[in-house]
Write a protein that holds these residues in place. Structure first.
Motif, short mmCIF file in Angstrom:
data_model
loop_
_atom_site.label_atom_id
_atom_site.label_comp_id
_atom_site.label_asym_id
_atom_site.label_seq_id
_atom_site.Cartn_x
_atom_site.Cartn_y
_atom_site.Cartn_z
N GLU A 77 0.68 -1.34 -0.22
CA GLU A 77 0.06 -0.27 0.21
C GLU A 77 1.15 1.45 0.30
OE1 GLU A 77 -0.11 -2.37 2.36
OE2 GLU A 77 -1.80 -3.48 2.13
N PRO A 122 -10.15 -8.17 -10.40
CA PRO A 122 -8.90 -9.74 -10.56
C PRO A 122 -7.71 -8.50 -9.28
CG PRO A 122 -9.86 -9.32 -13.40
CD PRO A 122 -10.10 -8.00 -12.67
N GLY A 123 -7.78 -9.49 -8.82
CA GLY A 123 -6.33 -8.68 -7.67
C GLY A 123 -6.89 -7.47 -6.87
N LYS A 124 -7.29 -7.60 -7.20
CA LYS A 124 -7.62 -6.11 -6.36
C LYS A 124 -8.93 -6.79 -4.60
CE LYS A 124 -6.20 -3.10 -8.91
NZ LYS A 124 -4.62 -2.51 -8.44
N THR A 125 -8.94 -5.86 -4.02
CA THR A 125 -9.56 -6.00 -2.10
C THR A 125 -10.49 -7.06 -2.85
OG1 THR A 125 -8.12 -4.18 -1.37
CG2 THR A 125 -9.59 -5.21 -0.46
N SER A 133 -12.69 -8.41 -5.43
CA SER A 133 -12.03 -9.97 -5.28
C SER A 133 -10.89 -10.19 -4.29
CB SER A 133 -11.08 -9.96 -6.80
OG SER A 133 -10.58 -11.04 -7.51
N ASN A 134 -10.42 -10.22 -3.84
CA ASN A 134 -9.24 -10.99 -3.21
C ASN A 134 -10.35 -11.44 -1.36
OD1 ASN A 134 -7.38 -10.49 -4.40
ND2 ASN A 134 -6.81 -8.76 -3.42
N PHE A 135 -11.53 -10.76 -1.50
CA PHE A 135 -12.36 -11.65 -0.27
C PHE A 135 -13.34 -11.62 -1.16
CE2 PHE A 135 -9.44 -8.81 1.84
CZ PHE A 135 -9.19 -8.54 2.97
N GLY A 136 -13.73 -12.27 -2.14
CA GLY A 136 -14.76 -13.05 -2.24
C GLY A 136 -15.61 -12.54 -3.40
N GLU A 146 -18.78 -10.75 -5.23
CA GLU A 146 -19.20 -10.86 -6.94
C GLU A 146 -19.66 -9.76 -7.97
OE1 GLU A 146 -20.60 -14.58 -7.42
OE2 GLU A 146 -18.55 -15.80 -6.01
N VAL A 176 -13.10 -6.86 5.98
CA VAL A 176 -12.02 -6.57 4.71
C VAL A 176 -11.05 -5.68 5.06
CG1 VAL A 176 -11.89 -5.05 2.81
CG2 VAL A 176 -13.98 -6.76 3.43
N THR A 177 -9.79 -5.96 4.88
CA THR A 177 -8.63 -5.16 4.91
C THR A 177 -8.56 -3.92 4.09
OG1 THR A 177 -7.61 -7.17 6.39
CG2 THR A 177 -5.95 -6.08 6.07
#
Length: 560
Positions: free
Chosen positions: A171, A501-504, A506-509, A511, A558-559
């Motif tokens: 970050e 894709p690959g962002k926060t 997306s990483n936490f599921g 949709e 979410v982080t």
């Protein structure tokens, strides 16, 4: 008394609008208009135009196609002008012989400092003003955008309180970008980045930072210069350099129906796109042609069809100016240039209608988002009277927003921005002509023509600044989820139109289709409340986000 007269005139216009006849299309007309727009779009969004990037051969091919359309219709250019109106733009400067003087010492470019905003020259002088980490409004107490000219903000990028191990802190760059955005929003003469811990938190020479105000120089200082600036937090600094703007030429295209009236309705759409992708692309693969069928081939061909309809219908109460802008994707450069060049008497512009991404109307729940409805007190009643009942309207008051109507709004002209919504193909190579809802575009065309008819029955519109511009010092979010919001969503919450894709997110599921309704204690009712909620977080913070997926509610930590 003047206010009473104004209100009486306004009420009279409302009554006249309520009695106007709504324009409708026959089935044959709908078929013809849809077929015409489809034919034009398959040309403009074809691979042969290579993504229509401003400054390329693809832009010239699109430009000439649009000019040919107006010539065929018999619509002339602006008197005294050609159809094509060139303007210069730069995507970055080249620099040589840069020096900076501070405390009676001279420092040289590349040896002691480097330039981090390549859109400007670096000739400036001012007094340094230390703003700490630069990440919060508190760092800028006592400063404002009016009195900051002459101040050079110095930001310390030692973020040890947040990024404990710089090698593992993804970050870090985003935090620096947030600080630069917040600083440049306050309109200083320049921004200088220093580090009080250069081993752990260095200022990198390859950072490409984007100030909110792109004309503001951003300098990165090495260890030696950083030390001097930190030890002397308020002193004079002087910078000179030689630079080349590496200018290119873009082309706006304008046609004009001159009815010899004192007022003009402007209709516009940008015709450029991303070429082979580049920095603005959301696609992570190899360089590929981005055809931009929806963005903004759809708005371009709808504008052309509007020109045909207005000419054939013979609306006479105003003049009509049709402008296809270039270099919108590079920062609304075409529309800004068109207004600043004084190609036309801007004071006669009664309203501006902008079409950008109007090709993906939902066939199940058709809805158009109309942005800028607060820029005139008459818009809401006019839009209601103009509604042919084909598609639902979602209205947003702000005149600001990421398309060319914003340039006109900044010149105090009432605006409406038409958009059917974002989608997963936005700024990717998959935004192609075969995915466009042409029947839906005809319905948007019908609504737009009815708005023109309503304007045809009015003598003027009263400009009004929207709340977004008058809200004072706005908090700016330092975090994002990495989603594209559904601007046409009529329900409560923020509906996700696409997940990067690959962002926060997306990483936490998360949709596409999920509806965010709460972030910690902040209720999310729309896009604005979502943005206000995010403004309370910084990188590394954890938040409980509640969202709906169908009938089921889920809460996830979410982080950012």
């Amino acid at each position: 008394m003047l206010r009473i007269l104004f209100l009486s005139g306004f009420l009279l216009q409302v009554l006249l609008l309520q009695g106007q006849e709504v324009v409708s299309y026959s089935q044959n007309q709908k078929k013809d208009y849809g077929s015409e727009m489809k034919q034009n779009l398959h040309v403009l969004a074809s691979d042969s135009l290579q993504g229509r990037e401003a400054g390329t051969q693809g832009e010239l091919m699109a430009r000439d196609y649009i000019v040919g359309f107006y010539k065929k219709l018999g619509i002339l250019p602006i008197p005294g002008k050609d159809y094509t109106i060139p303007f210069l733009f730069s995507e970055g400067c080249s620099y040589s012989l840069g020096t900076m003087s501070f405390k009676s010492k001279t420092y040289e470019m590349d040896s002691h400092f480097f330039y981090l905003n390549h859109l400007v020259g670096y000739e400036f002088k001012g007094k340094t003003h230390f703003v700490g980490c630069g990440l919060t409004p508190k760092n800028y107490l006592g400063t404002d955008s009016v009195t900051n000219q002459g101040l050079v903000f110095v930001i310390d990028v030692n973020y040890s309180d947040t990024c404990h191990k710089i090698g593992n802190c993804l970050e870090y760059f985003d935090m620096v970008q947030s600080a630069v955005s917040l600083a440049s929003e306050r309109n200083p003469t320049a921004v200088i980045l220093v580090s009080s811990d250069p081993k752990k938190y260095p200022v990198y020479s390859n950072w490409m930072l984007k100030p909110v105000r792109p004309t503001i120089p951003v300098v990165g200082a090495d260890t030696k210069l950083s030390l001097q600036l930190l030890e002397n937090k308020e002193d004079s600094v002087f910078s000179v350099n030689n630079f080349s703007k590496n200018e290119q030429t873009g082309y706006n295209v304008a046609a004009f129906i001159d009815n010899q009236k004192p007022t003009t309705i402007v209709l516009g759409a940008h015709y450029d796109h991303l070429g082979f992708g580049g920095f603005a692309s959301r696609y992570n693969g190899p360089a590929s042609i981005h055809n931009g069928a929806d963005d903004n081939g759809s708005g371009t061909v709808l504008l052309l069809e509007m020109a045909r309809r207005i000419k054939e219908a013979g609306y006479k109460n105003h003049n009509y100016l049709f402008v296809s802008f270039s270099a919108e994707e590079k920062g609304l450069l075409g529309s800004k240039a068109f207004l600043s060049q004084h190609n036309f008497d801007n004071s006669t512009m009664m309203a501006m209608l902008n079409f950008d991404m109007v090709g993906r109307l939902d066939s199940v729940e058709p809805r158009i988002n109309l942005i800028g409805t607060g820029t005139s007190v008459q818009w809401d009643s006019l839009l209601t009277a103009s509604d042919p009942g084909l598609i639902k309207q979602s209205r947003s008051s702000s005149g600001l927003g990421g398309s060319d109507q914003m340039s006109f709004y900044m010149h105090k002209i009432p605006v409406i921005f038409f958009i059917t919504g974002m989608h997963k193909d936005y700024h990717t190579p998959y935004d192609d002509a075969d995915k466009i809802n042409y029947k839906g575009m005809v319905e948007v065309l019908c609504l737009a023509e009815n708005i023109v008819v309503s304007l045809n029955g009015m003598d003027s519109l009263s400009f009004r600044e929207t709340e977004a511009e008058n809200s004072g010092s706005r908090k700016r979010s330092g975090v994002t989820l990495g989603i594209i919001p559904d601007h046409a969503w009529p329900g409560k919450g923020l509906r996700i139109d696409a997940v990067t894709p690959g962002k926060t997110a997306s990483n936490f599921g998360f949709e596409t289709g999920d509806v965010i309704v709460q972030i910690d204690d902040f209720i999310v009712s729309d896009i604005m409340s979502y943005m206000k909620a995010l403004a309370n977080y910084k990188k590394g913070d954890i938040a409980k986000i509640t969202y709906l997926r169908g009938d089921f509610s889920t809460t996830v930590d979410v982080t950012f």
